[in-house]
Design a protein around this motif. Structure first.
Motif, PDB file in Angstrom:
ATOM      1  N   SER A 118       0.819  -1.211   0.000  1.00 41.68           N
ATOM      2  CA  SER A 118       0.000   0.000   0.000  1.00 41.68           C
ATOM      3  C   SER A 118       0.851   1.259   0.000  1.00 41.68           C
ATOM      4  O   SER A 118       0.453   2.281  -0.580  1.00 41.68           O
ATOM      5  CB  SER A 118      -0.923   0.003   1.223  1.00 41.68           C
ATOM      6  OG  SER A 118      -1.756  -1.133   1.221  1.00 41.68           O
ATOM      7  N   ILE A 119       2.006   1.204   0.640  1.00 39.72           N
ATOM      8  CA  ILE A 119       2.907   2.368   0.614  1.00 39.72           C
ATOM      9  C   ILE A 119       3.334   2.650  -0.821  1.00 39.72           C
ATOM     10  O   ILE A 119       3.425   3.809  -1.244  1.00 39.72           O
ATOM     11  CB  ILE A 119       4.126   2.128   1.518  1.00 39.72           C
ATOM     12  CG1 ILE A 119       3.696   1.933   2.967  1.00 39.72           C
ATOM     13  CG2 ILE A 119       5.102   3.297   1.424  1.00 39.72           C
ATOM     14  CD1 ILE A 119       4.830   1.561   3.899  1.00 39.72           C
TER      15      ILE A 119
ATOM     16  N   GLY B 128       2.780 -13.732   1.395  1.00 39.34           N
ATOM     17  CA  GLY B 128       2.191 -12.414   1.621  1.00 39.34           C
ATOM     18  C   GLY B 128       0.959 -12.155   0.784  1.00 39.34           C
ATOM     19  O   GLY B 128       0.142 -11.294   1.126  1.00 39.34           O
ATOM     20  N   THR B 129       0.799 -12.896  -0.324  1.00 36.61           N
ATOM     21  CA  THR B 129      -0.383 -12.682  -1.161  1.00 36.61           C
ATOM     22  C   THR B 129      -1.653 -13.184  -0.505  1.00 36.61           C
ATOM     23  O   THR B 129      -2.754 -12.910  -0.995  1.00 36.61           O
ATOM     24  CB  THR B 129      -0.216 -13.376  -2.532  1.00 36.61           C
ATOM     25  OG1 THR B 129      -0.154 -14.801  -2.339  1.00 36.61           O
ATOM     26  CG2 THR B 129       1.042 -12.907  -3.237  1.00 36.61           C
TER      27      THR B 129
ATOM     28  N   GLU C  99      -4.054  -7.167   2.918  1.00 35.46           N
ATOM     29  CA  GLU C  99      -3.443  -5.955   2.365  1.00 35.46           C
ATOM     30  C   GLU C  99      -3.049  -6.148   0.905  1.00 35.46           C
ATOM     31  O   GLU C  99      -3.036  -5.191   0.133  1.00 35.46           O
ATOM     32  CB  GLU C  99      -2.213  -5.564   3.186  1.00 35.46           C
ATOM     33  CG  GLU C  99      -1.684  -4.193   2.880  1.00 35.46           C
ATOM     34  CD  GLU C  99      -2.166  -3.134   3.857  1.00 35.46           C
ATOM     35  OE1 GLU C  99      -2.035  -1.943   3.524  1.00 35.46           O
ATOM     36  OE2 GLU C  99      -2.649  -3.495   4.935  1.00 35.46           O
ATOM     37  N   PHE C 100      -2.721  -7.378   0.507  1.00 38.23           N
ATOM     38  CA  PHE C 100      -2.407  -7.653  -0.894  1.00 38.23           C
ATOM     39  C   PHE C 100      -3.612  -7.308  -1.765  1.00 38.23           C
ATOM     40  O   PHE C 100      -3.494  -6.595  -2.774  1.00 38.23           O
ATOM     41  CB  PHE C 100      -2.014  -9.120  -1.057  1.00 38.23           C
ATOM     42  CG  PHE C 100      -1.779  -9.545  -2.484  1.00 38.23           C
ATOM     43  CD1 PHE C 100      -0.560  -9.310  -3.092  1.00 38.23           C
ATOM     44  CD2 PHE C 100      -2.774 -10.173  -3.219  1.00 38.23           C
ATOM     45  CE1 PHE C 100      -0.326  -9.693  -4.415  1.00 38.23           C
ATOM     46  CE2 PHE C 100      -2.557 -10.569  -4.532  1.00 38.23           C
ATOM     47  CZ  PHE C 100      -1.333 -10.330  -5.132  1.00 38.23           C
ATOM     48  N   HIS C 101      -4.754  -7.802  -1.370  1.00 36.34           N
ATOM     49  CA  HIS C 101      -5.971  -7.503  -2.132  1.00 36.34           C
ATOM     50  C   HIS C 101      -6.255  -6.005  -2.139  1.00 36.34           C
ATOM     51  O   HIS C 101      -6.513  -5.417  -3.194  1.00 36.34           O
ATOM     52  CB  HIS C 101      -7.166  -8.250  -1.544  1.00 36.34           C
ATOM     53  CG  HIS C 101      -8.483  -7.660  -1.924  1.00 36.34           C
ATOM     54  ND1 HIS C 101      -9.006  -7.769  -3.198  1.00 36.34           N
ATOM     55  CD2 HIS C 101      -9.368  -6.907  -1.213  1.00 36.34           C
ATOM     56  CE1 HIS C 101     -10.164  -7.129  -3.247  1.00 36.34           C
ATOM     57  NE2 HIS C 101     -10.403  -6.599  -2.058  1.00 36.34           N
ATOM     58  N   GLU C 102      -6.197  -5.389  -0.973  1.00 38.44           N
ATOM     59  CA  GLU C 102      -6.535  -3.971  -0.880  1.00 38.44           C
ATOM     60  C   GLU C 102      -5.596  -3.112  -1.725  1.00 38.44           C
ATOM     61  O   GLU C 102      -6.032  -2.204  -2.439  1.00 38.44           O
ATOM     62  CB  GLU C 102      -6.496  -3.513   0.577  1.00 38.44           C
ATOM     63  CG  GLU C 102      -7.601  -4.096   1.442  1.00 38.44           C
ATOM     64  CD  GLU C 102      -7.712  -3.397   2.787  1.00 38.44           C
ATOM     65  OE1 GLU C 102      -7.168  -2.280   2.932  1.00 38.44           O
ATOM     66  OE2 GLU C 102      -8.344  -3.954   3.700  1.00 38.44           O
ATOM     67  N   ALA C 103      -4.310  -3.392  -1.629  1.00 43.70           N
ATOM     68  CA  ALA C 103      -3.330  -2.580  -2.352  1.00 43.70           C
ATOM     69  C   ALA C 103      -3.491  -2.718  -3.857  1.00 43.70           C
ATOM     70  O   ALA C 103      -3.430  -1.728  -4.595  1.00 43.70           O
ATOM     71  CB  ALA C 103      -1.916  -2.965  -1.937  1.00 43.70           C
TER      72      ALA C 103
ATOM     73  N   LEU D  23       5.728  -6.997  -7.204  1.00 45.20           N
ATOM     74  CA  LEU D  23       6.632  -8.079  -7.582  1.00 45.20           C
ATOM     75  C   LEU D  23       6.576  -9.195  -6.542  1.00 45.20           C
ATOM     76  O   LEU D  23       7.008  -9.020  -5.395  1.00 45.20           O
ATOM     77  CB  LEU D  23       8.057  -7.533  -7.711  1.00 45.20           C
ATOM     78  CG  LEU D  23       9.163  -8.515  -8.108  1.00 45.20           C
ATOM     79  CD1 LEU D  23       8.825  -9.262  -9.386  1.00 45.20           C
ATOM     80  CD2 LEU D  23      10.493  -7.773  -8.260  1.00 45.20           C
ATOM     81  N   ILE D  24       6.033 -10.338  -6.947  1.00 38.24           N
ATOM     82  CA  ILE D  24       5.924 -11.495  -6.066  1.00 38.24           C
ATOM     83  C   ILE D  24       7.145 -12.381  -6.258  1.00 38.24           C
ATOM     84  O   ILE D  24       7.415 -12.849  -7.364  1.00 38.24           O
ATOM     85  CB  ILE D  24       4.665 -12.324  -6.366  1.00 38.24           C
ATOM     86  CG1 ILE D  24       3.403 -11.472  -6.279  1.00 38.24           C
ATOM     87  CG2 ILE D  24       4.579 -13.526  -5.417  1.00 38.24           C
ATOM     88  CD1 ILE D  24       2.157 -12.178  -6.803  1.00 38.24           C
TER      89      ILE D  24
END
Length: 657
Positions: A125-126, A151-152, A156-160, A174-175
Motif C-alpha cells: 500500500s505504501i 504475503g499474497t 493488504e495484498f488484495h486492498e493494495a 513483484l511477487i
C-alpha cells in the motif's frame, strides 16, 4: 537457460554480473560470521538474487523500492555502503536506524528504499501512495513493492492491488514465489494455478517470469516500468524462484524435499549467468576470478570496519525526542469571528487547510461529490478537484498505507474514517507503520486520520465507539479530541500542519448540536495544550470531547458546588502542567470520559495524578466512565450506558470525602 541481451553492451552485462555476485558473496561472509557468533541473525536470499538485483537495475535510482528481508540485492545495487550496512545489522548507533531496527527493517530516503515491517502486506500500500504522488505531479516514475507468495494471502495484498487498479497507479507489484512461506508450501497457500492469475481479477496486466534469469527479470521490469508510466496502470509480476536455505538460519530446511535442492541448484542464477557470459566470450575465467577476488577484498575490508563497533550508551532524552518530528508553531487567530456549528467549523478548517497546503490530499469513502457521510467535504470537489478530494474503495488499511506512501514524496494526507469504529480495519498500518516510522529511520508520516466517534445518537455497537484509548498507548501517534467549534477548527489546522500522524476525534453528537464563535481566518491551536473551561474551588473535573458539555450542564444544576473543568483537548501528548494545576486548585478530582471504564484513558491520568500529585489530593481520584459493555442501540439502554448517567453519583461520592 536462455539469456536475451537485447541492446545491452558488454560493459553493462559485466556490470550486471558484479551486481549479482556481490550480494551472494556478502551473504556467504555473513553466514560465516553467524557461525562465529559475530552477528545475531540472518535471513538468506541465496538463490533469489536475480530478482532483487534485476528489478533494482531496471528502475531509476530515484524511484522508491519497498523491499523485504531477503532482498539484500536491492540495498547493494542501490550502492549502500557495506560498512554501514554491517553497522546496521550489528545494531550500532552509526547504522541507518541508530540501533533501533534489525537487519532490513529500515529505510533510507537518499537511496529511495522504504524499510519493511514484519507484517509483510503494508509495503504494497505504501507503494500505491508513492505512485499516486508521481501521478499527481505528472512525473515519469513508478514505485515497486516486493512481496512473497505467502504475503499474497494477506488482506493488504488484495486492498493494495485493488486501489492501484481503481486509481490507475503506476506501480509494480513483484511477487517472489520461492515455494515456501517459512515451512508452509504453496499447496497450502493458494489454489490458483499461478499467483499471476490474480491480476485478472483486478483488471491489471500480469506476467510470470523465471526469477532466476537475471536478464529476464531486468527486461520484464524495464518493460513493465515503461508500460506503467505510459498507460498509467499497475502491473503484477510473479517471479518463480527457490530459497536455497531456511526461512532464517535457525529454522533449517528439513521440511524441504532434498530433490528440490538438486533441481533448483541447477538453476542457480549466478552459475547460469556466469556460464552464459563465458560461453558468449563476454568474460573469461580469469576475468571472473579477478572480479571475485576484488569483491572479496572489498567485502573483507568493509566487514573489518563494520565489526569495529563499540557498545553505545542509551540516552533516554534522545530516545524520547526522536518519537516525533518537530511540529510547526501555532498560528494565532486574528480578525473577525462568526457563529458556527461544530460541523461547519470542521469543514471551514479543512477547506482553509487545503488552501494553505497545496500538497494536501483528502481520501475517504464517499467524501467527493457526496461530501462524506456527515457532509463535511460537501462542495470540496468543485473547489479543489477530484485529484485532491478522492473517493476510496472500502479498504481502510490500504488507504492509510497510501497516505504514508504520499508522505515519502512530501505530500500531506487526510484520511476520513466514515465512522471511527471502522479504524480497526486499518489498525496495523496506524500502530506499526505510521506510529513507528520516524523513530525507526527518521521518515515522517504526515497523515491525519479523522475519526467521527461517540454515542448518544442511537447508532449501536459499531457506529458509536469512542476508542481513543486504543491509540494513546502507542508511541509516535498524536491523539486530538476537541469539544468546541473554535477548538475543532484550530486543532484540525494544527493536526494537518503537523508532520506526525494524528488521530483526530470528532464527536458526532456535537456536529450539529454545539455552536460558538469561531475566527474566520486561518489559525491553529498548539497540540498538547489543555484549556481551562472554568475554575473551581471544590471539585475539579478533567475531561474531553462530549464530557466537557456533560460537565458544563451538570455545573448549572449544582450551584451549591464550585466545580472547575479542564478540557484536555489533546490526549497524546498530554498537558501534565495543566492537570497538576487543576488538581492543586481543589484537591478533589473526577475524571470523566465517554469511553468504557476498564482500560480507558482516565486510568492513565488517574495513575499519573496518584504518582505525581498525591500530596495535593484530599480524596481518592474518581473515574466516571461508560459501562464495560458494547454501546447498545435502544435509547434507554444507551442512556444508561453513557458515563453521563453516573456523573451525579460520582460527584456526590467525591463531595462526601
Amino acid at each position: 537457460m536462455y539469456f536475451d541481451r537485447s541492446d545491452l553492451t558488454d560493459t553493462e552485462l559485466v556490470s550486471f554480473y558484479k551486481s549479482l555476485v556481490y550480494p551472494r558473496m556478502i551473504e556467504e561472509k555473513m553466514l560465516l560470521l553467524l557461525r562465529q557468533g559475530k552477528i545475531s541473525k540472518w535471513f538468506s536470499g541465496i538463490g533469489q538474487e536475480a530478482i532483487a538485483v534485476g528489478a533494482t537495475l531496471a528502475l531509476e535510482d530515484n524511484e522508491w523500492i519497498m523491499p523485504l528481508h531477503r532482498n539484500l540485492g536491492v540495498f547493494t545495487t542501490r550502492r549502500m555502503p557495506l560498512e554501514k550496512l554491517l553497522l546496521q545489522w550489528q545494531g550500532s548507533e552509526n547504522g541507518y536506524s541508530k540501533g533501533r531496527e534489525r537487519s532490513f527493517h529500515f529505510g533510507n530516503r537518499e537511496h529511495h528504499i522504504c524499510g519493511m515491517i514484519s507484517h509483510l502486506g503494508p509495503q504494497l500500500s505504501i507503494a500505491d501512495g508513492v505512485a499516486l504522488a508521481h501521478k499527481l505531479r505528472r512525473e515519469q516514475h513508478v514505485s515497486l513493492a516486493f512481496t512473497g507468495e505467502g504475503g499474497t494471502s494477506e488482506g493488504e495484498f488484495h486492498e493494495a492491488l485493488n486501489v492501484a487498479a481503481v486509481w490507475d497507479l503506476p506501480v509494480i507489484f513483484l511477487i517472489e514465489n520461492n515455494g515456501y512461506g517459512l515451512s508452509t508450501p504453496v499447496s497450502e497457500q493458494y489454489r490458483c494455478a499461478g499467483l499471476v492469475d490474480k491480476a485478472i481479477g483486478y483488471g491489471m496486466k500480469g506476467i510470470q517470469i523465471d526469477g532466476n534469469n537475471l536478464l529476464e527479470v531486468y527486461h520484464t521490469i524495464r518493460n513493465a516500468r515503461a508500460y506503467a508510466i505510459q498507460e498509467q496502470k499497475p502491473v503484477l509480476i510473479e517471479a518463480m524462484t527457490f530459497r536455497m536455505r531456511g526461512h532464517e538460519e535457525a529454522s533449517g530446511v528439513k521440511y524441504v524435499p532434498p530433490e528440490l535442492f538438486e533441481e533448483w541448484g541447477k538453476k542457480d542464477p549466478i552459475a547460469q549467468y556466469e556460464a552464459w557470459l563465458l560461453a558468449s566470450k563476454i568474460l573469461s575465467q580469469e576475468d571472473i576470478t579477478h572480479i571475485r577476488e576484488e569483491l572479496k577484498h572489498s567485502i573483507d575490508a568493509d566487514v573489518a570496519k563494520g565489526l569495529e563497533t563499540a557498545p553505545f550508551a542509551a540516552d533516554t532524552a534522545t530516545e524520547l525526542n526522536d518519537i516525533y518530528a518537530p511540529a510547526a508553531p501555532a498560528v494565532a487567530a486574528s480578525g473577525q469571528t462568526s457563529e458556527r456549528r461544530f460541523i461547519n467549523a470542521l469543514s471551514d478548517g479543512l477547506k482553509q487547510a487545503m488552501e494553505q497546503h497545496p500538497e494536501l490530499i483528502l481520501m475517504g469513502q464517499d467524501i467527493a461529490e457526496y461530501g462524506g457521510a456527515f457532509k463535511i467535504t460537501e462542495g470540496f470537489v468543485e473547489l479543489f478537484g477530484r485529484e485532491r478530494v478522492r473517493n476510496t474503495p472500502l479498504c481502510e488499511s490500504a488507504i492509510i498505507g497510501t497516505a504514508l506512501g504520499l508522505s515519502l514524496e512530501g505530500f500531506k494526507s487526510m484520511v476520513e474514517m466514515q465512522f471511527g469504529d471502522f479504524v480497526t480495519c486499518g489498525f496495523n498500518q496506524i500502530v506499526n507503520n505510521l506510529a513507528k516510522i520516524h523513530y525507526r529511520w527518521g521518515q515522517t508520516a504526515d497523515v491525519v486520520i479523522r475519526m467521527p466517534a461517540g454515542g448518544g445518537v442511537g447508532a449501536g455497537p459499531f457506529h458509536s465507539q469512542t476508542n481513543e484509548a486504543w491509540f494513546t498507548h502507542v508511541p509516535g501517534l498524536k491523539v486530538v479530541y476537541p469539544s468546541t467549534p473554535a477548538d475543532a477548527k484550530g486543532l484540525l489546522a494544527a493536526a494537518i500542519a503537523d508532520p506526525n500522524p494524528v488521530l483526530y476525534f470528532e464527536h458526532k453528537a456535537l456536529y450539529r448540536s454545539i455552536s460558538g464563535q469561531v475566527p474566520d481566518n486561518y489559525y491553529s491551536i498548539e497540540i498538547g495544550k489543555a484549556r481551562l473551561v472554568q475554575p473551581g474551588d471544590d471539585i475539579s473535573i478533567i475531561t474531553w470531547g462530549s464530557g466537557v458539555h456533560w460537565a458544563l450542564e451538570y455545573t448549572l444544576q449544582r450551584r451549591d458546588i464550585s466545580i472547575g473543568i479542564l478540557d484536555l483537548r489533546t490526549l497524546q501528548p498530554l498537558d501534565y502542567s495543566a492537570i497538576q494545576e487543576i488538581v492543586a486548585a481543589t484537591g478533589k478530582v473526577l475524571i470523566l470520559h465517554e469511553d468504557t471504564l476498564t482500560g480507558g484513558f482516565g486510568a492513565e491520568i488517574s495513575a499519573w495524578i496518584a504518582e505525581h500529585c498525591f500530596h495535593l489530593l484530599d480524596a481518592p481520584v474518581v473515574r466516571c466512565a461508560s459501562l464495560d459493555t458494547p454501546v447498545p442501540f435502544a435509547a434507554a439502554l444507551e442512556k444508561n450506558f453513557l458515563a453521563k448517567a453516573r456523573l451525579d453519583k460520582c460527584i456526590s461520592q467525591l463531595s462526601q470525602w
